[in-house]
Scaffold this active site. Sequence first.
Site, PDB file in Angstrom:
ATOM      1  N   SER A 150      16.842   8.388  32.914  1.00 22.04           N
ATOM      2  CA  SER A 150      16.373   9.715  32.520  1.00 22.04           C
ATOM      3  C   SER A 150      15.250  10.183  33.453  1.00 22.04           C
ATOM      4  CB  SER A 150      15.942   9.697  31.054  1.00 22.04           C
ATOM      5  OG  SER A 150      15.871  11.001  30.538  1.00 22.04           O
ATOM      6  N   ASP A 154      26.809  12.159  26.724  1.00 24.16           N
ATOM      7  CA  ASP A 154      25.384  12.476  26.850  1.00 24.16           C
ATOM      8  C   ASP A 154      25.140  13.935  26.462  1.00 24.16           C
ATOM      9  OD1 ASP A 154      22.724  12.879  27.626  1.00 24.16           O
ATOM     10  OD2 ASP A 154      22.915  11.678  29.445  1.00 24.16           O
ATOM     11  N   HIS A 171      23.081   9.534  25.680  1.00 22.80           N
ATOM     12  CA  HIS A 171      22.008   9.476  26.678  1.00 22.80           C
ATOM     13  C   HIS A 171      21.271   8.141  26.657  1.00 22.80           C
ATOM     14  CE1 HIS A 171      19.128  11.150  29.483  1.00 22.80           C
ATOM     15  NE2 HIS A 171      18.128  10.806  28.692  1.00 22.80           N
TER      16      HIS A 171
END
Length: 337
Positions: free
Chosen positions: A148, A278, A306
Amino acid sequence: MDLDVLNMFVIAGGTLAIPILAFVASFLLWPSALIRIYYWYWRRALGMQVRYANYDDYQFCYSYRGRPGYRPSILMLHGFSAHKDMWLSIVKFLPKNLHLVCVDMPGHEGTTRSDLDDYSISGQAKRIHQFVECIKLNRRPFHLVGTSMGGNVAGVYAAQYPEDICSLTLICPAGLPSTTDSKFIKQLRELQESKRIDRIPLIPSTPEEMADMLKLCSYVRFKVPQQILQGLVDVRIPHNEFYRKLFLEIVDEKSRHSLHENMNKIKAPTQVIWGKQDQVLDVSGASVLASAIPDCHVYILENCGHSVVVERPRKTANLILEFLALLHSIDNNKKQA
């Protein structure tokens, strides 16, 4: 019944009751304390040791296991509002003789937080480079992993300090434009239009908002007790003001597409892992990276959101190990040729 025997049962019962009552009290009254104890126990069980490193007046907090050896060390960069312990679920499935380093990102957990610091993606990459130099991790090129926000930083790091790393794993990285808006991006747009940008979905302040964030980040639906949700919120609330400042920094024009702006400079063999479902960062970002980075290996995980690290830790650990083994095999073939 003999009085001594009765006393023995009373003492034994009392001895057992104390930790049970302590656990119940912690669960009901101080769930955040229970969460901290949980991470402390898990670190101990996996052999991860916490250390601090200083660069001038700046302090980095990190955990590590093993020593540098013939295989590359692995440095792991966590995502927005997380901490070094988020990697424990993957550490569990990695060999104990691998040298692993998990660092708290700038401003997070035990690493220095300063209003004067540069929290842009480029600024964070510079801080991580300082950390790497502090612990002399770059004596030999290492494998860099980021997820991320940490994936955005890892990609920029690989572009700006190519001599430091031998290979790169990006897990659902931020910093890329997308042809398809994710659910999270749509929510942000709606909040912006209604001028309620203070209600950022990734910064919960109630158990209900925490439950919504978990649903947003995960494809797998975890049933989390209310007390645990409360504990997770209690741990985060003191940091929410910082998280808001950081979030606005990393979605600013200076940082929003940092990985995209630097991806053509990445020369290290790169692995991209992305959850197909995601809802935070759309999976189409994987093809953007694949088209720009030479020797890019892409893995799309079915039925995964995610939070790849939490949802598919064993698979992720295996993919990283297989990737490193493949690179080692290629290096050996080159030497023999």
